[in-house]
Design a protein around this motif. Structure first.
Motif, short mmCIF file in Angstrom:
data_model
loop_
_atom_site.label_atom_id
_atom_site.label_comp_id
_atom_site.label_asym_id
_atom_site.label_seq_id
_atom_site.Cartn_x
_atom_site.Cartn_y
_atom_site.Cartn_z
N ASN A 186 0.81 -1.24 0.00
CA ASN A 186 0.00 0.00 0.00
C ASN A 186 0.84 1.28 0.00
N ALA A 187 2.16 1.16 0.00
CA ALA A 187 3.01 2.36 -0.07
C ALA A 187 3.06 2.86 -1.51
N PRO A 188 3.29 4.15 -1.72
CA PRO A 188 3.36 4.69 -3.09
C PRO A 188 4.40 3.93 -3.92
N GLY A 189 3.98 3.52 -5.12
CA GLY A 189 4.90 2.81 -6.00
C GLY A 189 4.96 1.31 -5.79
N TYR A 190 4.25 0.82 -4.78
CA TYR A 190 4.24 -0.62 -4.49
C TYR A 190 2.83 -1.19 -4.65
N LEU A 191 2.75 -2.50 -4.60
CA LEU A 191 1.46 -3.17 -4.76
C LEU A 191 0.53 -2.87 -3.59
N THR A 192 -0.74 -2.77 -3.90
CA THR A 192 -1.75 -2.58 -2.86
C THR A 192 -2.31 -3.95 -2.45
N GLU A 193 -3.06 -3.96 -1.38
CA GLU A 193 -3.69 -5.20 -0.93
C GLU A 193 -4.60 -5.76 -2.01
N ASP A 194 -5.39 -4.90 -2.65
CA ASP A 194 -6.31 -5.36 -3.68
C ASP A 194 -5.57 -5.95 -4.89
N MET A 195 -4.48 -5.32 -5.28
CA MET A 195 -3.68 -5.84 -6.39
C MET A 195 -3.13 -7.23 -6.04
N ILE A 196 -2.62 -7.37 -4.84
CA ILE A 196 -2.05 -8.65 -4.41
C ILE A 196 -3.12 -9.73 -4.41
N ARG A 197 -4.29 -9.42 -3.89
CA ARG A 197 -5.37 -10.42 -3.87
C ARG A 197 -5.76 -10.83 -5.29
N GLU A 198 -5.90 -9.86 -6.18
CA GLU A 198 -6.29 -10.17 -7.56
C GLU A 198 -5.23 -11.04 -8.25
N MET A 199 -3.97 -10.68 -8.07
CA MET A 199 -2.90 -11.44 -8.71
C MET A 199 -2.82 -12.86 -8.15
N ALA A 200 -2.95 -12.97 -6.83
CA ALA A 200 -2.88 -14.29 -6.20
C ALA A 200 -4.07 -15.15 -6.63
N ARG A 238 2.32 -16.02 -7.37
CA ARG A 238 2.40 -16.35 -5.96
C ARG A 238 3.29 -15.34 -5.27
N PHE A 239 2.92 -15.04 -4.03
CA PHE A 239 3.69 -14.08 -3.24
C PHE A 239 4.48 -14.83 -2.18
N GLU A 240 5.78 -14.60 -2.20
CA GLU A 240 6.68 -15.22 -1.25
C GLU A 240 7.39 -14.11 -0.48
N SER A 241 8.15 -14.50 0.51
CA SER A 241 8.73 -13.54 1.45
C SER A 241 9.98 -12.83 0.93
N HIS A 242 10.00 -11.54 1.16
CA HIS A 242 11.22 -10.73 1.00
C HIS A 242 11.44 -9.95 2.29
N THR A 243 10.92 -10.54 3.37
CA THR A 243 10.94 -10.02 4.74
C THR A 243 9.94 -8.87 4.92
N VAL A 244 9.92 -8.32 6.12
CA VAL A 244 9.00 -7.22 6.43
C VAL A 244 9.56 -5.89 5.94
N THR A 245 10.83 -5.61 6.28
CA THR A 245 11.39 -4.29 6.00
C THR A 245 12.65 -4.29 5.15
N HIS A 246 13.06 -5.46 4.62
CA HIS A 246 14.23 -5.56 3.74
C HIS A 246 15.54 -5.19 4.46
N PRO A 247 15.78 -5.72 5.65
CA PRO A 247 17.03 -5.40 6.35
C PRO A 247 18.18 -6.29 5.86
N THR A 248 19.39 -5.96 6.31
CA THR A 248 20.53 -6.85 6.10
C THR A 248 20.42 -7.95 7.15
N LEU A 249 20.03 -9.13 6.73
CA LEU A 249 19.70 -10.20 7.67
C LEU A 249 20.88 -10.64 8.52
N THR A 250 22.08 -10.54 7.96
CA THR A 250 23.26 -10.99 8.71
C THR A 250 23.56 -10.09 9.91
N SER A 251 22.90 -8.94 10.00
CA SER A 251 23.13 -8.03 11.12
C SER A 251 22.13 -8.23 12.25
#
Length: 199
Positions: free
Chosen positions: A79-93, A99-112
């Motif tokens: 729902n952020a500007p420039g990103y997919l909305t909830e409705d878009m995700i539901r329609e695509m799924a 299919r939607f898979e994980s890229h984490t919640v906030t895109h941090p450097t996981l090794t940290s």
């Protein structure tokens, strides 16, 4: 392109050329959670972050060719500007093509992150995607491709497959939680993609 990393954004016309060539070659389009050996040629199309153009540009082309793709979604950006909305995700799924898979919640450097931090990123992402698509993700793309034995060990508690930014078409014998991918760059033709795949 939505960022200054223009090389990571293929043109819609190029993407259509890729699908034309892959379809003509008899490729089977799999989701990221379906990684495995197939009798014939198979390919997994992956898109990172979940930009709005996945809906406006990619999705119509997928429908035209009946191809399937995986979007690794940063769930905090829904729902952020420039990103997919909830409705878009539901329609695509619901279409069965995405299919939607994980890229984490906030895109941090996981090794940290600590174990607790990793759990928050993995569980938070999985729960949010389930809320929208009614399926838990079975695959993750590590943000920036960063991962080590500790990160992968924690990922196994939530996912079956993990995708990296290691640029290789050879996945034979790889750890299913550390799968390499072939980077398709802006300007590449369908023939160039086939060549990069070794086909």
């Amino acid at each position: 392109p939505y960022t200054n990393l223009t090389d990571l954004f293929v043109r819609p016309s190029e993407f259509e050329d890729h699908l034309q060539v892959l379809t003509a070659a008899g490729c089977e389009f799999l989701f990221a959670g379906e990684y495995g050996t197939t009798e014939g040629r198979s390919i997994i199309l992956t898109f990172d972050d979940g930009y709005e153009d996945n809906y406006t540009e990619m999705f119509p082309i997928l429908k035209k060719y009946g191809a399937r793709a995986t979007v690794f979604m940063i769930t905090a950006n829904i729902n952020a500007p420039g990103y997919l909305t909830e409705d878009m995700i539901r329609e695509m799924a619901d279409s069965g093509l995405v299919r939607f898979e994980s890229h984490t919640v906030t895109h941090p450097t996981l090794t940290s992150l600590s174990r607790e931090g990793l759990q928050e990123q993995f569980a938070g992402s999985a729960n949010r995607l389930y809320e929208l698509t009614e399926r838990y993700p079975t695959a993750i793309c590590y943000p920036g491709g960063t991962g080590n034995d500790f990160v992968i060990g924690e990922a196994t508690r939530y996912y079956t497959f993990g995708y990296t930014t290691v640029n290789s078409a050879n996945t034979s014998g790889c750890n299913p939680l550390a799968i390499p991918r072939v980077r398709v760059s802006r300007g590449m033709s369908g023939a160039a993609v086939m060549s990069k795949l070794g086909w």
